[in-house]
Enzyme design. Structure first.
Site, PDB file in Angstrom:
ATOM      1  N   VAL A   1       2.586   1.110  -1.949  1.00 16.87           N
ATOM      2  CA  VAL A   1       2.884   1.943  -1.571  1.00 16.87           C
ATOM      3  C   VAL A   1       2.486   3.130  -0.762  1.00 16.87           C
ATOM      4  O   VAL A   1       0.922   2.311  -0.605  1.00 16.87           O
ATOM      5  CB  VAL A   1       2.800   2.895  -3.203  1.00 16.87           C
ATOM      6  CG1 VAL A   1       4.176   1.922  -3.814  1.00 16.87           C
ATOM      7  CG2 VAL A   1       1.107   2.709  -4.220  1.00 16.87           C
ATOM      8  N   GLU A   2       2.665   4.132  -0.330  1.00 14.39           N
ATOM      9  CA  GLU A   2       1.376   4.975   0.380  1.00 14.39           C
ATOM     10  C   GLU A   2       1.625   4.623   1.376  1.00 14.39           C
ATOM     11  O   GLU A   2       0.728   4.790   2.158  1.00 14.39           O
ATOM     12  CB  GLU A   2       1.078   5.438  -0.356  1.00 14.39           C
ATOM     13  CG  GLU A   2       0.781   6.371  -1.721  1.00 14.39           C
ATOM     14  CD  GLU A   2       1.160   7.431  -1.253  1.00 14.39           C
ATOM     15  OE1 GLU A   2       1.664   8.219  -0.074  1.00 14.39           O
ATOM     16  OE2 GLU A   2       1.242   8.549  -2.719  1.00 14.39           O
ATOM     17  N   GLY A   3       2.313   4.082   2.081  1.00 15.38           N
ATOM     18  CA  GLY A   3       2.026   2.578   3.820  1.00 15.38           C
ATOM     19  C   GLY A   3       1.761   1.417   3.139  1.00 15.38           C
ATOM     20  O   GLY A   3       0.031   1.398   2.526  1.00 15.38           O
TER      21      GLY A   3
ATOM     22  N   ARG B   1      -3.702   8.979  -1.514  1.00 16.12           N
ATOM     23  CA  ARG B   1      -4.470   8.090  -0.880  1.00 16.12           C
ATOM     24  C   ARG B   1      -5.939   8.219  -1.548  1.00 16.12           C
ATOM     25  O   ARG B   1      -6.118   6.870  -1.453  1.00 16.12           O
ATOM     26  CB  ARG B   1      -4.470   8.169   0.036  1.00 16.12           C
ATOM     27  CG  ARG B   1      -2.696   7.792   1.465  1.00 16.12           C
ATOM     28  CD  ARG B   1      -2.617   7.754   2.833  1.00 16.12           C
ATOM     29  NE  ARG B   1      -1.237   7.647   2.977  1.00 16.12           N
ATOM     30  CZ  ARG B   1      -1.730   7.430   4.435  1.00 16.12           C
ATOM     31  NH1 ARG B   1      -1.707   8.430   5.075  1.00 16.12           N
ATOM     32  NH2 ARG B   1      -0.374   7.229   4.908  1.00 16.12           N
TER      33      ARG B   1
ATOM     34  N   LEU C   1      -0.448  13.281   2.114  1.00 16.72           N
ATOM     35  CA  LEU C   1      -0.580  12.082   1.575  1.00 16.72           C
ATOM     36  C   LEU C   1      -2.189  12.080   1.061  1.00 16.72           C
ATOM     37  O   LEU C   1      -2.877  11.287   0.390  1.00 16.72           O
ATOM     38  CB  LEU C   1      -0.289  11.479   3.015  1.00 16.72           C
ATOM     39  CG  LEU C   1       1.065  10.893   3.320  1.00 16.72           C
ATOM     40  CD1 LEU C   1       1.451  10.129   4.457  1.00 16.72           C
ATOM     41  CD2 LEU C   1       1.996  10.194   1.859  1.00 16.72           C
TER      42      LEU C   1
END
Length: 805
Positions: free
Chosen positions: A487-489, A365, A361
Site C-alpha cells: 500500500v501507499e506505493g 507513509r 501521502l
C-alpha cells in the site's frame, strides 16, 4: 614535493567548500611559487574573469551549454504528473544527508516531541480501554471487530484524531496519532487498520488542507464524531502504483437546474472501508468538453466527496487480504451524478487532485505504516525473546544457542532502530515539514522491517508460531506483514523509483534548479545551479577523499560523546553517497531513472543513512544512557554495514565506459579494503540479546513502551510473560539441580521429578523447590499450542459473524 603541496591545498580548499575566487587566488599563488613567467598571469586571468562573473559567464558559457543540453536531452524530461509529484512536500533532514556535508549540529537539535497532557490521557485512557475490549483471535474468527468496538472508536473520537478541535476533532500531533495506532496495532492489526484509515490519506486530510470553508463546516464535524465513515478510492485494475493513470471518469454536464454537474463512472478495488463508508473520497479524470468550468477540456485528476448512497454505486463484494479481517473491497459507480461543489476545494480544486494526493501521502507513509511496523517489530521481539527462554531443547533454553541468538539480536536492534526512526520522522511532521522523501524511506523500511521481524519470530517459535489459535502470538502478524508492503506505493516501486529518483531531484542542492532552468530556458537560474553543481561535485570529491583517508575523523561533530565516531561515519557516508550520486547523474543523464537496480542500491544507502541519523538522535534525546549504548552501537554498526553493502553494489555495477572500469576495479577494491561499516561483532550481539532476554526496565523500554501488554487469565501474552519471569527467577535454583545431576547426587530426570529428592538431600530448600515447580508448571502451560476437534477445526476455518453461536 610542490605537486603534493598543491594537491593537499586543493583537497583542503575543496573540503572546506572554498568559493571559486579562492581557487584562483590559490592557483596564482602556486604559479608564483613555481616562478611562472609574468605573461602567463594575464593569459589565465581572462578565462578566470569569465568564470567568476555571471554577466560574462551566462552569454559565453551557460547559454550555449543550456541549448546543447536541451538538444541532447542529457537532463531528464519531467512530465506534468512527475513535476507535481516532485514539487509535493518539503525537504527536511534527508536533504542534509544528500548534500555530502550534513549539519550534524542540526541533527542533535531536531525535534523529538513528547505527548501533550491531553494526548497522554487519551493514550492511557480510551486507547488502552479499546485494546482491552478487543480479542484478536475472536476478531479473526468473526471476521470483524465487535460492534461495541466500532461504536467505541466513533464515540471516543478515534476517527477524528487528525481533525482540528475547531471542527470537533481531537487535533492530535503526528507523534500522538502514531503512538495510538502503534498501541492498537500491537493488540490487533485489524483494530489498528480500522482506526488508521480515517486519519490517513482521505476525506478529512484532504478537506483540512484544500477544502472550502463550507465543505469543512459541513463534513469535518460529522467525520470527527463518526457520523460519517470515510473511505478513499484511488486504485483500479489498471492503475496501482501508477495512480496517475487512473481511468475513472467524471464528465461535466449542465444539469436541470442550469448549473454544471459531474457524471461519474469508476471501477475501483482495494478500497479499505468501502463497505462501511458513508462518504467516498474519489479520484478521477475530469473531462469538460464544453468548457463549462473554464478550466479547459481536460482539467485532469480531480478529487470529490461522493455520498455512498447515491444511485449508480455498486457495493457488496469484499476482498480477503491474506485472511486479515478488515473491510477492503472493490466497488463501481455508473452514471453517478454530483454537483460541482462536491469537488474538494470547489472550482479551485479542479485538476488539482494529483498534487493533493502527493502532498498528503506523508500521513500514511510517515505516521500510520511506521506506527504499525514499529508495533510489529517490538511485539515480535518481546514474544520471541520470552519464548526463547522458556522453550527448552537439549536440556537448556533455546535462547542460549547462538543460532537462535542471531535473530534475537536482529529483533533487539530493529526494535531500537525503528522506534528511533518513528519518533524522528514524527518530529519532522510535527515541526511543520512534509518530507516526501523521508516518509517514502519510512514507508519502505518500516514495512520491510515488520516483514523481517515476523520471519525471525517464526523461525524462533517454530511449531508454536505456525499453529493458529488463541495462544498464538505471531501468526496474525505474519499474515498481515506482506499487506503493508503493497500500500501507499508498492515497496519495489518505492525503493527502485521513488526514494532515490525523487531524492536525486528534490534533495540535491542544485539538480531541481538545473532541471527547472533547462525546462524554462531560464539562463540565470541554470547558470547559478550548474556552476553551483560543479562546486558541489568538487567539494564532495575532496570531502570523500579526505574522509576516506582519515576514516571520517576530519568531520566536525557536535559533541565528543560515546558515538562521536558514528557521527563521523555518517558524514563520511554522506560525502561518498553524494559524490556517487552526481557521477551516476552525469554518466546516465535522463536514463538514470530507468536504471532501477542501480537507483535501488542508492535508495538502500540513503535509507540506512537516514536510519543511522535517527539512532544518533534517539540516543542523544534519551540522555545518552550508558545502559543503552550496546543497542545504539549495534544499531549503528548494522546501519553502516547496510550502507557499505549498498555502495559496494553501486561500485560493482557502474556500467559506463572508462569510468565504470575504474569504479568496478581499483575504486571498488579500495572501498572494500577501507569499509565505512561492517556487521556488529558477535560479542556486541550477545550484549543486546542479554538486554532482550533479561527482565527489567531496559527490556521494557525496548519492547514494552508503546505497546498494549494485556494482563489477566486467558491472555496469551500474560501467560508467556508470567512463565518468562518465573523461569528467570528460578534459573539460579535450576542451576543447582543441573549441578547436582552432573555430580551424580541426583539422577538425570525431568526437573519436577527431582524436587522432592533434592529437598530431602538438602540440595534445595522447600521454597526453592516451590519456585521451580511454579516455573515449570507455568512454562509447560506457556509452550502449549492450540489444538481443535474436527468440529472445532471446521468452525474455526468458517468463522462467523458477531452475534452468532
Amino acid at each position: 614535493m610542490t605537486f603534493l603541496i598543491a594537491l593537499g591545498a586543493a583537497l583542503v580548499l575543496g573540503f572546506l567548500g572554498a568559493p571559486l575566487w579562492a581557487w584562483f587566488v590559490g592557483f596564482a599563488g602556486l604559479l608564483l611559487t613555481l616562478g611562472a613567467p609574468f605573461w602567463l598571469y594575464p593569459t589565465l586571468a581572462v578565462p578566470g574573469t569569465v568564470f567568476l562573473f555571471p554577466i560574462l559567464r551566462k552569454p559565453l558559457i551557460s547559454g550555449p551549454l543550456l541549448g546543447w543540453l536541451k538538444k541532447k536531452g542529457l537532463l531528464p524530461a519531467i512530465s506534468d504528473t512527475e513535476r507535481e509529484a516532485l514539487e509535493a512536500g518539503t525537504v527536511w533532514y534527508e536533504g542534509e544527508l544528500f548534500s555530502g556535508n550534513p549539519d550534524l549540529k542540526r541533527l542533535v537539535g531536531e525535534a523529538y516531541p513528547e505527548l501533550s497532557k491531553d494526548e497522554y490521557a487519551f493514550y492511557h485512557g480510551p486507547a488502552e480501554e479499546v485494546c482491552k475490549m478487543t480479542d484478536d483471535w475472536q476478531v479473526f474468527q468473526k471476521r470483524d471487530l465487535p460492534p461495541e468496538v466500532h461504536q467505541f472508536l466513533k464515540d471516543k473520537g478515534f476517527y477524528g484524531m487528525n481533525i482540528s478541535p475547531d471542527y470537533g476533532g481531537l487535533g492530535f500531533s503526528a507523534t500522538a496519532i502514531s503512538a495510538v495506532i502503534s498501541k492498537l496495532s500491537s493488540r490487533s492489526v485489524p483494530l489498528g487498520i480500522t482506526a488508521m484509515l480515517p486519519n490517513s490519506l482521505g476525506p478529512a486530510e484532504l478537506l483540512h488542507h484544500y477544502g472550502t470553508v463550507d465543505q469543512k463546516a459541513k463534513w469535518l464535524p460529522r467525520l470527527a464524531e463518526g457520523k460519517e465513515v470515510p473511505c478513499f478510492a484511488l486504485t483500479e485494475p489498471e492503475a496501482g502504483s501508477d495512480a496517475s493513470s487512473i481511468s475513472s471518469r467524471g464528465v461535466v454536464f449542465r444539469g436541470e437546474d442550469g448549473e454544471p454537474w459531474i457524471r461519474l463512472d469508476w471501477d475501483k478495488r482495494y478500497t479499505t472501508m468501502a463497505l462501511r463508508a458513508t462518504v467516498i473520497g474519489l479520484a478521477f479524470q475530469l473531462e469538460d468538453s464544453d468548457r463549462l468550468l473554464g478550466k479547459g477540456a481536460a482539467p485532469g485528476i480531480t478529487v470529490a466527496l461522493v455520498p455512498a448512497d447515491l444511485p449508480g454505486i455498486e457495493r457488496g463484494l469484499q476482498h480477503d487480504p491474506l485472511n486479515v479481517p478488515f473491510f477492503n473491497s472493490p466497488f463501481q459507480g455508473h452514471g453517478v451524478e454530483v454537483p460541482i461543489d462536491a469537488i474538494i476545494g470547489g472550482l479551485e480544486g479542479v485538476g488539482k487532485g494529483w498534487k493533493m494526493l502527493m502532498e498528503c501521502l506523508a500521513s500514511g507513509r510517515g505516521i500510520m505504516l511506521p506506527a504499525q511496523g514499529t508495533a510489529g517489530v517490538k511485539s515480535m521481539a518481546r514474544v520471541a525473546s520470552a519464548y526463547s527462554f522458556i522453550r527448552r531443547q537439549f536440556g537448556q533454553p533455546i535462547g542460549k544457542f547462538e543460532g537462535v541468538r542471531e535473530p534475537l539480536a536482529r529483533l533487539a536492534g530493529a526494535s531500537y532502530i525503528f522506534e528511533a526512526a518513528r519518533r524522528f520522522t514524527c518530529g519532522a511532521l510535527d515541526s511543520g515539514a512534509k518530507p516526501a522523501v523521508a516518509t517514502a524511506i519510512a514507508k519502505y523500511q518500516f514495512t520491510e522491517a515488520f516483514r523481517r521481524a515476523t520471519n525471525d519470530a517464526m523461525d524462533i517459535l517454530g511449531g508454536a508460531g505456525i499453529s493458529r489459535g488463541p495462544r498464538n502470538l505471531v501468526a496474525h502478524a505474519y499474515f498481515s506483514a506482506p499487506i503493508s508492503i503493497t500500500v501507499e506505493g508498492a515497496n519495489i516501486l518505492t525503493r527502485s523509483l521513488m526514494i532515490f529518483g525523487q531524492g536525486a531531484v528534490r534533495c540535491h542542492p542544485h539538480a531541481w534548479d538545473e532541471i527547472q532552468g533547462l525546462a524554462d530556458g531560464d539562463e540565470a537560474r541554470f547558470d547559478r545551479a550548474f556552476f553551483g553543481h560543479i562546486g558541489h561535485v568538487i567539494r564532495n570529491s575532496c570531502r570523500s577523499t579526505l574522509l576516506f583517508l582519515t576514516r571520517g575523523r576530519l568531520a566536525t561533530v557536535p559533541h565528543a560523546g560515546p558515538l562521536k565516531r558514528d557521527f563521523q561515519r555518517l558524514a563520511w557516508s554522506s560525502a561518498t553517497f553524494a559524490l556517487l550520486a552526481d557521477l551516476a547523474m552525469v554518466a546516465h543523464g535522463g536514463n538514470l531513472k530507468r536504471k532501477e537496480s542501480l537507483t535501488g542500491r542508492f535508495a538502500d544507502a540513503f535509507s540506512w543513512m537516514y536510519l543511522a541519523a535517527a539512532v544518533l538522535r534517539r540516543f542523544g534525546a534519551e540522555g545518552r544512557l550508558a545502559d543503552d549504548l550496546p543497542l545504539a552501537r549495534w544499531s549503528l554498526d548494522h546501519a553502516f554495514a547496510r550502507v557499505q553493502e549498498a555502495l559496494d553494489g553501486i561500485y560493482r555495477n557502474f556500467d559506463v565506459p572508462i569510468m565504470g572500469a575504474l569504479m568496478r576495479g581499483p575504486v571498488s577494491w579500495l572501498h572494500r579494503a577501507n569499509p565505512i561499516g561492517s556487521e556488529p561483532a558477535d560479542a556486541l550481539s550477545e550484549k543486546v540479546v542479554d538486554i532482550l532476554t533479561t527482565p527489567g526496565d531496559q527490556r521494557d523500554r525496548l519492547t514494552k513502551e508503546g505497546l498494549f501488554i494485556p494482563e489477566g487469565e486467558g491472555e496469551a501474552v500474560a501467560r508467556l510473560e508470567e512463565a518468562f519471569l518465573l523461569c528467570c527467577e528460578a534459573e539460579s535454583v535450576a542451576k543447582k539441580l543441573r549441578a547436582a545431576v552432573r555430580e551424580k547426587k541426583l539422577p538425570k530426570a525431568a526437573p519436577l521429578s527431582l524436587l522432592k529428592p533434592a529437598v530431602k538431600a538438602g540440595i534445595l530448600k522447600q521454597e526453592e523447590a516451590d519456585l521451580v515447580r511454579r516455573a515449570e508448571e507455568a512454562r509447560a502451560d506457556a509452550i502449549l499450542v492450540d489444538a481443535f476437534t474436527e468440529e472445532e477445526y471446521h468452525a474455526t476455518a468458517a468463522g462467523g459473524g458477531w452475534g452468532t453461536d
